[in-house]
Enzyme design. Structure first.
Site, short mmCIF file in Angstrom:
data_model
loop_
_atom_site.label_atom_id
_atom_site.label_comp_id
_atom_site.label_asym_id
_atom_site.label_seq_id
_atom_site.Cartn_x
_atom_site.Cartn_y
_atom_site.Cartn_z
N LYS A 72 -24.93 -78.31 88.33
CA LYS A 72 -26.39 -78.33 88.15
C LYS A 72 -26.97 -79.60 88.76
O LYS A 72 -26.29 -80.62 88.93
CB LYS A 72 -26.77 -78.21 86.68
N ASP A 227 -25.83 -79.72 77.71
CA ASP A 227 -26.05 -79.01 78.98
C ASP A 227 -25.55 -77.57 78.97
O ASP A 227 -25.89 -76.80 79.87
CB ASP A 227 -25.36 -79.75 80.13
#
Length: 277
Positions: A72, A227
């Site tokens: 990411k 996350d």
């Protein structure tokens, strides 16, 4: 008749040979099938009756579930202070990258989950988030399924401790792969990055999705790391709270610009970085 050690056939009267006995009328006895019934032609055992639903379910149990776990990138990141629970309040727009780890998950013959890692060094296997994710998911699923032991192979391609959330992405991929390996239908991202809201109900043997599984996935993901919930969205998203509030940004799903990713050869531990705030 019985078979002697010589392998020759003897009838009840002790005669040798392979000729069938004569019938009372002088004819030959008809040949017999393995179950003893007379037949006038070669006996062919009947084929099995195949249930398409069971066959499809069995094929899924034997076929490994493969998931890509993308890295990411934070397009924006605002750290808004420490919360009472010790975590930091975040406001961030995140996007997945094409750079990805690859997980292969299959039912195992043993009694415990196993993990084999290839590629980059991901640290001790016992501390890997993949095994922790499967264990947490099994505890959450309980008796609603058959959470059999799983064998996982992780091809590690995302640099470790580089702020790319590779471990969190692996955990999210492990959650959905484990659910699929256990025969539970969940929505989730495909290997090409697209997202299906739910599986195809018309596929033989495919169970219908349980609405409660989406919430269960979110709870398990949030308990593993800040996350992890983002990767269950399957695309760009606004992440708030400590990471548990995820809002999909579908307007950003169009192909974006290329990114030059530079990761210095210095490990940056996420907990240590946030502890510095």
């Amino acid at each position: 008749p019985d078979l002697h050690a010589s392998g020759q056939r003897h009838d009840a009267a002790g005669r040798r040979g392979g000729r069938p006995e004569s019938t009372p009328t002088g004819g030959r006895r008809p040949s017999r099938s393995p179950n003893g019934w007379p037949c006038g032609r070669r006996w062919t055992p009947p084929g099995p009756v195949i249930d398409p639903a069971r066959a499809a379910a069995a094929a899924r149990r034997l076929t490994p579930v493969v998931r890509l776990a993308p890295a990411k990138l934070n397009l924006t990141l605002s750290v808004r202070g420490r919360r009472p629970d010790g975590f930091h309040e975040l406001h961030s727009v995140m996007v997945p990258l094409e750079l990805a780890d690859r997980l292969s998950v299959a039912r195992a013959e043993g009694v415990v989950d196993s993990l084999a890692v290839t590629g980059l060094d991901a640290g001790p296997v016992a501390d890997n988030l993949v095994l922790r994710a499967i264990a947490a998911l099994r505890a959450a699923v309980g008796r609603t399924a058959e959470p059999a032991p799983l064998a996982v192979r992780l091809d590690k391609r995302i640099p470790v401790a580089a702020g790319l959330a590779g471990g969190s992405s692996d955990a999210a991929a492990a959650i959905d792969a484990a659910l699929e390996a256990w025969g539970l239908a969940v929505p989730g991202p495909h290997h090409d990055g697209s997202v299906s809201p739910e599986p195809d109900h018309d596929e033989p043997g495919r169970p219908k999705p349980d609405p409660g599984l989406t919430a269960l996935r979110g709870r398990v993901a949030a308990g593993l790391g800040s996350d992890v919930p983002f990767f269950l969205a399957g695309g760009p998203a606004l992440v708030e709270g400590r990471g548990e509030r995820v809002t999909a940004l579908r307007q950003l799903r169009a192909p974006g610009p290329g990114v030059l990713l530079v990761t210095p050869a210095v490990a940056a531990s996420t907990p240590q970085v946030f502890a510095a705030f």
